[in-house]
Design a protein around this motif. Structure first.
Motif, mmCIF file in Angstrom:
data_model
loop_
_atom_site.group_PDB
_atom_site.id
_atom_site.type_symbol
_atom_site.label_atom_id
_atom_site.label_comp_id
_atom_site.label_asym_id
_atom_site.label_seq_id
_atom_site.Cartn_x
_atom_site.Cartn_y
_atom_site.Cartn_z
ATOM 1 N N THR A 166 -0.981 -2.698 4.598
ATOM 2 C CA THR A 166 -1.973 -3.705 4.984
ATOM 3 C C THR A 166 -1.247 -4.827 5.722
ATOM 4 O O THR A 166 -0.168 -5.252 5.314
ATOM 5 C CB THR A 166 -2.742 -4.232 3.756
ATOM 6 N N GLU A 189 -3.850 0.091 -0.184
ATOM 7 C CA GLU A 189 -3.667 -1.357 -0.207
ATOM 8 C C GLU A 189 -4.864 -2.063 0.429
ATOM 9 O O GLU A 189 -5.536 -1.509 1.306
ATOM 10 C CB GLU A 189 -2.405 -1.765 0.567
ATOM 11 N N SER A 190 -5.084 -3.282 0.021
ATOM 12 C CA SER A 190 -6.114 -4.129 0.616
ATOM 13 C C SER A 190 -5.736 -5.586 0.404
ATOM 14 O O SER A 190 -4.828 -5.894 -0.374
ATOM 15 C CB SER A 190 -7.488 -3.843 -0.005
ATOM 16 N N GLY A 191 -6.437 -6.474 1.106
ATOM 17 C CA GLY A 191 -6.235 -7.894 0.905
ATOM 18 C C GLY A 191 -5.432 -8.593 1.980
ATOM 19 O O GLY A 191 -5.255 -9.816 1.917
ATOM 20 N N CYS A 203 -3.397 -2.996 -4.675
ATOM 21 C CA CYS A 203 -3.082 -1.605 -4.402
ATOM 22 C C CYS A 203 -3.749 -0.766 -5.485
ATOM 23 O O CYS A 203 -3.372 -0.859 -6.657
ATOM 24 C CB CYS A 203 -1.577 -1.387 -4.395
#
Length: 123
Positions: free
Chosen positions: A117, A6-8, A22
């Motif tokens: 995240t 995941e990121s953000g 993701c």
């Protein structure tokens, strides 16, 4: 085996927006139902939204309907969670998950999980 990253996540003021991503690797991404869950400190993991293999069908929790949108791009092996009109109660670690059961809000029905995240919404 499927690996999910995941990121953000980040810190945002109430009323703001974030888009979580993701990224999946490993087995064929388009075979899987994808879901987003979240977990706030001291609380159980909570279902947010899910999307079927093609992206044609989605399912979301009442607490986020009209504010959050789940989508996917199978060509990019990625699922997204667009979060608008964020509230302080949306603060949590957000996880994506992959499984085979459609329209499931049960974490136990998902086979693979990302590391999460952090999303923090200030008032």
């Amino acid at each position: 085996q499927v690996q999910l990253v995941e990121s953000g996540g980040g810190l945002v003021q109430a009323g703001g927006s974030l888009r979580l991503s993701c990224a999946a690797s490993g087995r064929t991404f388009s075979n899987y139902v994808m879901g987003w869950f979240r977990q706030a400190p001291g609380k159980e993991r909570e279902f947010v939204a899910a999307i079927n293999w093609s992206g044609a069908s989605t399912y979301s929790a009442d607490s986020v309907k009209g504010r959050f949108t789940i989508s996917r791009e199978n060509a990019k092996n990625t699922v997204y969670l667009q979060m608008n009109s964020l509230k302080p109660e949306d603060t949590a670690v957000y996880y994506c998950a992959a499984g085979f059961v459609q329209y499931s809000d049960d974490p136990g029905s998902y086979n693979y999980w990302g590391q999460g995240t952090q999303v923090a919404v200030s008032s």
